[in-house]
Design a protein around this motif. Structure first.
Motif, mmCIF file in Angstrom:
data_model
loop_
_atom_site.group_PDB
_atom_site.id
_atom_site.type_symbol
_atom_site.label_atom_id
_atom_site.label_comp_id
_atom_site.label_asym_id
_atom_site.label_seq_id
_atom_site.Cartn_x
_atom_site.Cartn_y
_atom_site.Cartn_z
ATOM 1 N N GLU A 3 3.372 -4.012 43.027
ATOM 2 C CA GLU A 3 2.998 -2.797 43.023
ATOM 3 C C GLU A 3 2.852 -2.277 44.251
ATOM 4 O O GLU A 3 2.711 -2.840 45.547
ATOM 5 N N VAL A 4 3.187 -0.820 44.310
ATOM 6 C CA VAL A 4 3.030 0.068 45.628
ATOM 7 C C VAL A 4 2.173 1.060 45.443
ATOM 8 O O VAL A 4 1.718 1.576 44.409
ATOM 9 N N THR A 5 1.952 1.570 46.442
ATOM 10 C CA THR A 5 1.319 3.218 46.448
ATOM 11 C C THR A 5 1.992 4.053 45.807
ATOM 12 O O THR A 5 3.338 4.600 46.210
ATOM 13 N N PRO A 6 1.493 4.705 44.715
ATOM 14 C CA PRO A 6 2.040 5.644 43.978
ATOM 15 C C PRO A 6 2.598 7.032 44.824
ATOM 16 O O PRO A 6 2.005 7.296 45.812
ATOM 17 N N VAL A 7 3.735 7.372 44.762
ATOM 18 C CA VAL A 7 4.043 8.630 45.414
ATOM 19 C C VAL A 7 4.550 9.818 44.268
ATOM 20 O O VAL A 7 4.534 9.425 43.004
ATOM 21 N N PRO A 8 4.365 10.870 44.567
ATOM 22 C CA PRO A 8 4.590 11.897 43.428
ATOM 23 C C PRO A 8 6.041 11.849 42.929
ATOM 24 O O PRO A 8 7.020 11.360 43.614
ATOM 25 N N PRO A 21 1.685 8.916 39.846
ATOM 26 C CA PRO A 21 1.022 8.358 38.429
ATOM 27 C C PRO A 21 -0.027 7.580 39.284
ATOM 28 O O PRO A 21 -0.428 7.264 40.284
ATOM 29 N N ALA A 22 -0.854 7.134 38.133
ATOM 30 C CA ALA A 22 -1.868 6.125 38.320
ATOM 31 C C ALA A 22 -1.742 4.928 39.252
ATOM 32 O O ALA A 22 -2.186 4.538 39.994
ATOM 33 N N ARG A 23 -0.523 4.220 38.782
ATOM 34 C CA ARG A 23 -0.116 3.152 39.225
ATOM 35 C C ARG A 23 1.518 3.202 39.337
ATOM 36 O O ARG A 23 2.506 3.575 38.410
ATOM 37 N N MET A 24 2.161 2.436 40.185
ATOM 38 C CA MET A 24 3.648 2.378 40.391
ATOM 39 C C MET A 24 3.849 1.115 40.944
ATOM 40 O O MET A 24 3.200 0.372 41.711
ATOM 41 N N TYR A 25 5.073 0.603 40.401
ATOM 42 C CA TYR A 25 5.555 -0.619 40.817
ATOM 43 C C TYR A 25 7.070 -0.480 41.200
ATOM 44 O O TYR A 25 7.754 0.254 40.552
ATOM 45 N N ASP A 31 13.723 -10.455 37.977
ATOM 46 C CA ASP A 31 12.295 -11.201 37.939
ATOM 47 C C ASP A 31 11.081 -10.436 37.933
ATOM 48 O O ASP A 31 10.060 -10.303 37.514
ATOM 49 N N GLU A 32 11.325 -9.607 39.214
ATOM 50 C CA GLU A 32 10.202 -8.693 39.517
ATOM 51 C C GLU A 32 10.259 -7.590 38.028
ATOM 52 O O GLU A 32 8.989 -7.237 38.026
ATOM 53 N N LEU A 33 11.103 -6.981 37.775
ATOM 54 C CA LEU A 33 11.133 -6.233 36.707
ATOM 55 C C LEU A 33 10.594 -6.822 35.267
ATOM 56 O O LEU A 33 9.733 -6.114 34.881
ATOM 57 N N VAL A 34 10.900 -7.988 35.009
ATOM 58 C CA VAL A 34 10.248 -8.688 33.841
ATOM 59 C C VAL A 34 8.970 -8.973 34.114
ATOM 60 O O VAL A 34 8.209 -8.599 33.161
ATOM 61 N N ASP A 35 8.650 -9.383 35.342
ATOM 62 C CA ASP A 35 6.981 -9.714 35.497
ATOM 63 C C ASP A 35 6.170 -8.413 35.254
ATOM 64 O O ASP A 35 5.064 -8.290 34.901
ATOM 65 N N ALA A 36 6.874 -7.397 36.180
ATOM 66 C CA ALA A 36 5.972 -6.064 36.068
ATOM 67 C C ALA A 36 5.733 -5.627 34.712
ATOM 68 O O ALA A 36 4.717 -5.283 34.266
ATOM 69 N N LEU A 37 6.689 -5.628 33.958
ATOM 70 C CA LEU A 37 6.700 -4.813 32.645
ATOM 71 C C LEU A 37 5.784 -5.892 31.862
ATOM 72 O O LEU A 37 5.127 -5.299 30.612
ATOM 73 N N GLU A 61 0.507 17.176 35.472
ATOM 74 C CA GLU A 61 -0.820 16.347 35.736
ATOM 75 C C GLU A 61 -0.386 14.903 35.950
ATOM 76 O O GLU A 61 0.566 14.433 35.426
ATOM 77 N N PRO A 62 -1.212 14.352 36.502
ATOM 78 C CA PRO A 62 -0.826 12.827 36.926
ATOM 79 C C PRO A 62 -0.886 12.008 35.595
ATOM 80 O O PRO A 62 -1.610 12.138 34.732
ATOM 81 N N PHE A 63 0.225 11.272 35.749
ATOM 82 C CA PHE A 63 0.534 10.497 34.239
ATOM 83 C C PHE A 63 -0.548 9.266 34.616
ATOM 84 O O PHE A 63 -0.698 8.481 35.710
ATOM 85 N N ASP A 64 -1.307 9.166 33.583
ATOM 86 C CA ASP A 64 -2.599 8.077 33.696
ATOM 87 C C ASP A 64 -2.050 6.936 33.283
ATOM 88 O O ASP A 64 -2.256 6.205 31.960
ATOM 89 N N GLY A 65 -1.021 6.214 33.665
ATOM 90 C CA GLY A 65 -0.299 4.860 33.551
ATOM 91 C C GLY A 65 0.365 4.286 34.575
ATOM 92 O O GLY A 65 0.127 4.675 35.619
ATOM 93 N N SER A 66 1.277 3.543 33.961
ATOM 94 C CA SER A 66 2.325 2.841 35.222
ATOM 95 C C SER A 66 3.536 3.208 35.250
ATOM 96 O O SER A 66 4.037 3.459 34.055
ATOM 97 N N VAL A 67 4.005 3.552 36.211
ATOM 98 C CA VAL A 67 5.738 3.733 36.436
ATOM 99 C C VAL A 67 6.379 2.674 37.040
ATOM 100 O O VAL A 67 5.959 2.442 38.089
ATOM 101 N N VAL A 68 7.375 2.239 36.668
ATOM 102 C CA VAL A 68 8.068 1.078 36.969
ATOM 103 C C VAL A 68 9.357 1.530 37.692
ATOM 104 O O VAL A 68 10.232 2.200 36.886
#
Length: 378
Positions: A3-8, A21-25, A31-37, A61-68
């Motif tokens: 997980e990282v600090t979200p950027v626009p 977004p609310a969260r960003m990875y 392995d990181e891709l599979v674990d994150a999802l 509007e900010p996406f209230d979810g996770s962006v990978v």
């Protein structure tokens, strides 16, 4: 999870729209891709993935979810190809045009006409990317898929993706959900070994774009250079100094319509037949043959028509802008909606809606957007 600090998302998409977004990875390995999802799915979070960001229009509007962010890279020759061909396994985050350059450098043909297309390799099968008559369906062997339902990675033959004109079972078409919710981890292509020698070019659409006759022989390097030049003239090669490239490429798909509908359009509208599957051969045993019998009817092929022509002949010239809007059509290509500087997703959507309504009013055809829209309505 990485997980990282979200950027626009405006920093990560070629249309330059989208809040953080609310969260960003960030996934730099498989392995990181599979674990994150898997973690996101276990939490029941809303999500989407970003590769090159070239096929996304993200809302203001900010996406209230996770962006990978898929940042995996790598091109590896693998076994299994027939004589005269080479197979390449490509990680999903690999830059697409770098993949095409690699293929050309190694004398491998099959994707050269798709030079200059922005984005990542993993996004290519999702909408069966193509240009000048070449599509990824022609060279795709299989993909590794991470399925949301199972959380498992499996190898899936290309045929199971049901690749069609800018579509697959993985694509979220505007107003609908994908038929299979999964993320491509890698893809395998099978390319022809051309080497450095000159060859004739198959495909009338590609030859026409290059100004070649069927007997003209050219090298892969020459084809790539010409395609990049053509795309640059249309503002379709990313250039930070050129607002015409702040786009998602062609915003609207060239429409595939029944031949009967195509005949209602002006004769000047460019069109290309989409060949149907050939009728199956019929074998009649000699003892059953009773003379001539009617041949099975062959369905009339659908027709692909030029959406750019429809747009321009609905009153929209290149460079068209609504009053006080920072969104506009490209000055080089009527199919590209561009961010002329600081445009919001709302401004781009407003322009897209206006164009769709006018084209529908003039020609009775509702154009379909090609990018994936997140938090945006047309």
């Amino acid at each position: 999870m990485p997980e990282v600090t979200p950027v626009p998302l405006a920093r990560l998409t070629t249309l330059r729209t989208g809040a953080a977004p609310a969260r960003m990875y960030e996934a730099r390995t498989v392995d990181e891709l599979v674990d994150a999802l898997r973690g996101i799915w276990d939490d029941g979070d809303d999500w989407f993935v970003v590769g090159g960001g070239s096929n996304l229009l993200v809302g203001d509007e900010p996406f209230d979810g996770s962006v990978v962010r898929i940042l995996t890279e790598g091109i590896t020759p693998v076994a299994g190809a027939p004589d005269g061909h080479q197979r390449l396994r490509v990680q999903a985050g690999q830059n697409w045009d770098e993949l095409v350059a690699y293929a050309v450098d190694h004398g491998l043909a099959g994707i050269t006409a798709m030079s200059g297309i922005p984005g990542s390799a993993g996004a290519a099968p999702v909408q069966n990317v193509g240009a000048y008559g070449q599509e990824i369906v022609q060279t795709l062997v299989e993909v590794e898929l991470l399925d949301e339902d199972t959380g498992e990675v499996s190898t899936v033959p290309a045929a199971e993706l049901e690749l069609g004109f800018r579509t697959s079972v993985l694509k979220a078409h505007y107003g609908s959900e994908p038929r299979r919710r999964a993320v491509i981890v890698s893809l395998t292509l099978e390319l022809a070994e051309w080497g450095d020698a000159a060859h004739t070019v198959a495909g009338s659409q590609l030859r026409a774009a290059l100004g070649l006759s069927p007997d003209d022989a050219v090298t892969l390097r020459w084809v790539r250079d010409q395609i990049l030049t053509i795309r640059a003239r249309k503002g379709m090669v990313l250039d930070a100094a050129d607002p015409d490239t702040y786009s998602a490429g062609s915003f609207f798909q060239n429409a595939v319509v029944p031949a009967s509908f195509a005949r209602t359009l002006p004769a000047e509208c460019p069109r290309w037949p989409v060949a149907p599957d050939p009728a199956p051969d019929r074998v009649i045993p000699l003892e059953d043959y009773a003379g001539l019998s009617p041949m099975p009817s062959t369905p009339e092929p659908d027709v692909k028509v030029s959406s750019a022509w429809l747009i321009e002949h609905s009153g929209f010239g290149k460079g068209f802008k609504l009053p006080r809007s920072r969104a506009g059509l490209s000055t080089k290509h009527a199919l590209a909606l561009t961010n002329r500087g600081g445009a919001t997703a709302g401004e781009l959507a407003e322009l897209a809606r206006y164009i769709r309504i006018r084209v529908h009013s003039e020609f009775g055809l509702m154009l379909q957007p090609e990018p994936v829209l997140v938090g945006v309505e047309l």
